[in-house]
Design an enzyme around this catalytic site. Structure first.
Site, PDB file in Angstrom:
ATOM      1  N   TYR A 192      34.859  15.521  28.788  1.00 30.89           N
ATOM      2  CA  TYR A 192      35.958  14.832  29.469  1.00 30.89           C
ATOM      3  C   TYR A 192      35.851  13.305  29.372  1.00 30.89           C
ATOM      4  O   TYR A 192      36.602  12.596  30.042  1.00 30.89           O
ATOM      5  CB  TYR A 192      35.961  15.173  30.971  1.00 30.89           C
ATOM      6  CG  TYR A 192      35.854  16.626  31.335  1.00 30.89           C
ATOM      7  CD1 TYR A 192      36.792  17.564  30.891  1.00 30.89           C
ATOM      8  CD2 TYR A 192      34.821  17.073  32.167  1.00 30.89           C
ATOM      9  CE1 TYR A 192      36.695  18.883  31.258  1.00 30.89           C
ATOM     10  CE2 TYR A 192      34.727  18.405  32.540  1.00 30.89           C
ATOM     11  CZ  TYR A 192      35.659  19.303  32.074  1.00 30.89           C
ATOM     12  OH  TYR A 192      35.561  20.602  32.443  1.00 30.89           O
ATOM     13  N   ARG A 211      29.868  17.126  30.776  1.00 33.65           N
ATOM     14  CA  ARG A 211      31.041  16.366  31.230  1.00 33.65           C
ATOM     15  C   ARG A 211      31.337  15.105  30.410  1.00 33.65           C
ATOM     16  O   ARG A 211      32.502  14.862  30.081  1.00 33.65           O
ATOM     17  CB  ARG A 211      30.931  16.037  32.725  1.00 33.65           C
ATOM     18  CG  ARG A 211      30.913  17.291  33.617  1.00 33.65           C
ATOM     19  CD  ARG A 211      30.996  16.955  35.107  1.00 33.65           C
ATOM     20  NE  ARG A 211      32.271  16.381  35.452  1.00 33.65           N
ATOM     21  CZ  ARG A 211      32.490  15.100  35.630  1.00 33.65           C
ATOM     22  NH1 ARG A 211      31.513  14.231  35.543  1.00 33.65           N
ATOM     23  NH2 ARG A 211      33.700  14.668  35.919  1.00 33.65           N
ATOM     24  N   CYS A 266      22.542  16.867  17.451  1.00 36.94           N
ATOM     25  CA  CYS A 266      23.094  16.351  16.201  1.00 36.94           C
ATOM     26  C   CYS A 266      24.604  16.386  16.222  1.00 36.94           C
ATOM     27  O   CYS A 266      25.248  17.190  15.537  1.00 36.94           O
ATOM     28  CB  CYS A 266      22.525  17.131  15.026  1.00 36.94           C
ATOM     29  SG  CYS A 266      20.777  16.805  14.889  1.00 36.94           S
ATOM     30  N   GLY A 286      35.106  22.549  45.600  1.00 40.67           N
ATOM     31  CA  GLY A 286      33.927  22.742  44.756  1.00 40.67           C
ATOM     32  C   GLY A 286      33.198  21.420  44.587  1.00 40.67           C
ATOM     33  O   GLY A 286      32.172  21.147  45.217  1.00 40.67           O
ATOM     34  N   ARG A 287      33.806  20.556  43.762  1.00 40.56           N
ATOM     35  CA  ARG A 287      33.184  19.273  43.424  1.00 40.56           C
ATOM     36  C   ARG A 287      32.830  18.445  44.654  1.00 40.56           C
ATOM     37  O   ARG A 287      31.754  17.846  44.725  1.00 40.56           O
ATOM     38  CB  ARG A 287      34.171  18.488  42.544  1.00 40.56           C
ATOM     39  CG  ARG A 287      33.600  17.281  41.876  1.00 40.56           C
ATOM     40  CD  ARG A 287      34.713  16.491  41.174  1.00 40.56           C
ATOM     41  NE  ARG A 287      35.507  17.286  40.270  1.00 40.56           N
ATOM     42  CZ  ARG A 287      35.244  17.463  38.974  1.00 40.56           C
ATOM     43  NH1 ARG A 287      34.207  16.858  38.426  1.00 40.56           N
ATOM     44  NH2 ARG A 287      36.020  18.214  38.219  1.00 40.56           N
ATOM     45  N   GLY A 311      40.094  20.634  44.631  1.00 43.49           N
ATOM     46  CA  GLY A 311      40.586  19.525  43.835  1.00 43.49           C
ATOM     47  C   GLY A 311      40.239  18.134  44.306  1.00 43.49           C
ATOM     48  O   GLY A 311      40.402  17.169  43.552  1.00 43.49           O
TER      49      GLY A 311
HETATM   50  C1  LIG Z   1      38.069  24.990  39.929  1.00 40.66           C
HETATM   51  C2  LIG Z   1      38.824  25.557  41.061  1.00 40.66           C
HETATM   52  C3  LIG Z   1      38.598  25.094  42.360  1.00 40.66           C
HETATM   53  C4  LIG Z   1      37.640  23.981  42.688  1.00 40.66           C
HETATM   54  O1  LIG Z   1      38.040  22.752  42.232  1.00 40.66           O
HETATM   55  P1  LIG Z   1      37.251  21.432  42.679  1.00 40.66           P
HETATM   56  O2  LIG Z   1      37.953  20.353  41.989  1.00 40.66           O
HETATM   57  O3  LIG Z   1      35.847  21.587  42.226  1.00 40.66           O
HETATM   58  O4  LIG Z   1      37.358  21.347  44.163  1.00 40.66           O
HETATM   59  C5  LIG Z   1      39.295  25.702  43.385  1.00 40.66           C
HETATM   60  N1  LIG Z   1      40.166  26.705  43.159  1.00 40.66           N
HETATM   61  C6  LIG Z   1      40.412  27.177  41.921  1.00 40.66           C
HETATM   62  C7  LIG Z   1      41.371  28.285  41.746  1.00 40.66           C
HETATM   63  C8  LIG Z   1      39.751  26.624  40.835  1.00 40.66           C
HETATM   64  O5  LIG Z   1      40.001  27.073  39.603  1.00 40.66           O
END
Ligand SMILES: *Cc1c(COP(=O)(O)O)cnc(C)c1O
Length: 419
Positions: free
Chosen positions: A319, A315, A344, A277-278, A240
């Site tokens: 979003y 994105r 389109c 992740g991000r 997150g």
């Molecule tokens: C999407 C997700 C993440 C990663 O989130 P980031 O914002 O990209 O760090 C981690 N855990 C779960 C369960 C997710 O669904």
């Protein structure tokens, strides 16, 4: 060190000039920097250095490319997967089954079987019902599977509503006020080894406070469970952490995040897992595109129409997200323009009234911060192909995902002979 920098007026990724990649691989194309991925993993790990042996499971959904996963596996990352397909990729990239965490609110029977047969390290159970089904399958396989219960802490992550996951009304996890009872019920299941708890409240978080609140609630639950006689040895704090998408934005650093975690979890006496992740992948990639043409629009700014579209990078359309947009070979002149793709739909708009480098037909440009939730969200809408991906390492580069042509996609379709 920024691995996306201008040299002699030409934007490079590490030591490779982007025009060389555009020439050889075509556009649009995602370009990732190995050195940046590695730097981000190391910074994240360094931020957690006060913790004992944290487990870092890269959230595969952010960027599931096999070569990207291999880079991260080589850095010691495990994987957080949310589907059988992601599990298959993580394993194919060389991530050990024991280092894989299986999250997701809708794991199918077949996916649960796949996870058990692969021997993955932890199932994050998202409902009581899922727990019973998993236990039944595990018993049939003659095993007890390691599990954590994902709780929904009812915390507002203060992020975009579509990527908020920890509010009561979101579909994820079990309600905190029922968590202890559900945990106790599942702990009695012969197929499950309940060993801990998990939380993930959303993505692109710009503030540590909601995370701290959620972790605090998780800590209270750990104490409650222990008081109820359950040995709790693991806690998964999810992902997150947000990243800057606009030059000049400031986000909490991995070091600040790690310090907060160390403070909140002191005394928990569990092995902590993380699912970033991000924060690992977003700023390790760009989407390289070419201007198709510039089109006048009444008295307003011109439309700069690029060959990338919302199907390649969703994105902005999905979003309302911002991606910095820069010329690969800027002249120093500026212009105000709307940046759009060829699809389109009016939603195929990357930016309105944006101050950008002056550019015209044939010029190359990049959308920055496109390494996470970019290629993985691509579609073939408007019968466009799937975008290609390239990984750079120093002065080397390779195509790590072929462009999939509209022809190849059409080849998978059939017209039945009764038509
Ligand atoms: C999407 C997700 C993440 C990663 O989130 P980031 O914002 O990209 O760090 C981690 N855990 C779960 C369960 C997710 O669904």
């Amino acid at each position: 060190m920024n691995h996306f920098a201008y040299r002699d007026g030409v934007l490079h990724v590490e030591d490779v000039p982007l025009p060389a990649i555009a020439e050889a691989a075509g556009t649009p194309v995602y370009v990732y920097s190995r050195a940046t991925l590695v730097r981000h993993v190391r910074a994240f790990r360094e931020g957690l250095s006060a913790l004992e042996n944290p487990h870092i499971a890269f959230a595969v959904k952010a960027n599931p490319n096999l070569a990207v996963l291999r880079v991260l596996a080589n850095e010691g990352c495990g994987a957080d997967v949310v589907s059988g397909g992601e599990m298959t990729r993580a394993l194919a990239a060389g991530i050990a089954p024991a280092d894989i965490v299986f999250s997701g609110v809708g794991k199918t029977h077949a996916e649960l079987v796949q996870g058990i047969e692969a021997g993955i390290g932890q199932f994050n159970i998202e409902s009581e019902e899922e727990g019973y089904e998993l236990s039944m399958i595990a018993q049939r396989h003659g095993v007890r599977v390691p599990c954590a219960l994902r709780v929904n802490p009812d915390v507002d992550a203060r992020t975009h509503e579509k990527i908020s996951t920890g509010k009561r009304e979101n579909k994820f996890g079990v309600p905190l006020d029922r968590a202890a009872a559900i945990y106790a019920a599942l702990a009695g299941e012969p197929g499950l080894e309940m060993r801990g708890v998990a939380v993930h409240i959303g993505s692109q978080l710009s503030d540590l406070e909601p995370l701290e609140t959620a972790f605090g609630k998780l800590g209270d639950l750990v104490a409650d469970l222990r008081a109820g006689g359950h040995p709790v040895t693991h806690a998964d704090l999810g992902g997150g952490l947000g990243v800057p998408y606009r030059e000049g934005e400031v986000f909490p650093s991995p070091a600040e995040y790690g310090a907060m975690v160390a403070r909140v979890t002191a005394g928990w006496d569990v092995r902590l897992s993380f699912e970033p992740g991000r924060v690992i992948a977003a700023n390790a990639g760009v989407l390289l595109t070419r201007v198709v043409r510039a089109k006048r629009s009444g008295n307003g700014p011109p439309f700069v129409i690029v060959d990338a579209a919302m199907n390649d990078l969703a994105r902005p359309a999905m979003y309302g997200a911002w991606h910095d947009f820069d010329a690969v070979e800027p002249t120093g002149e500026r212009m105000t323009a709307h940046i759009v793709g060829p699809i389109c739909e009016t939603g195929d708009t990357f930016a309105m009234d944006r101050d950008i480098d002056a550019m015209g037909p044939g010029d190359l440009a990049v959308f920055r911060s496109a390494g996470a939730y970019g290629a993985t969200m691509a579609s073939s809408y408007n019968s466009r192909g799937f975008v290609a991906e390239v990984l750079v390492d120093g002065d080397k580069w390779a195509v790590v995902a072929d462009r999939i042509s509209p022809h190849a996609i059409m080849d998978a379709e059939r017209v039945p002979d009764w038509l």
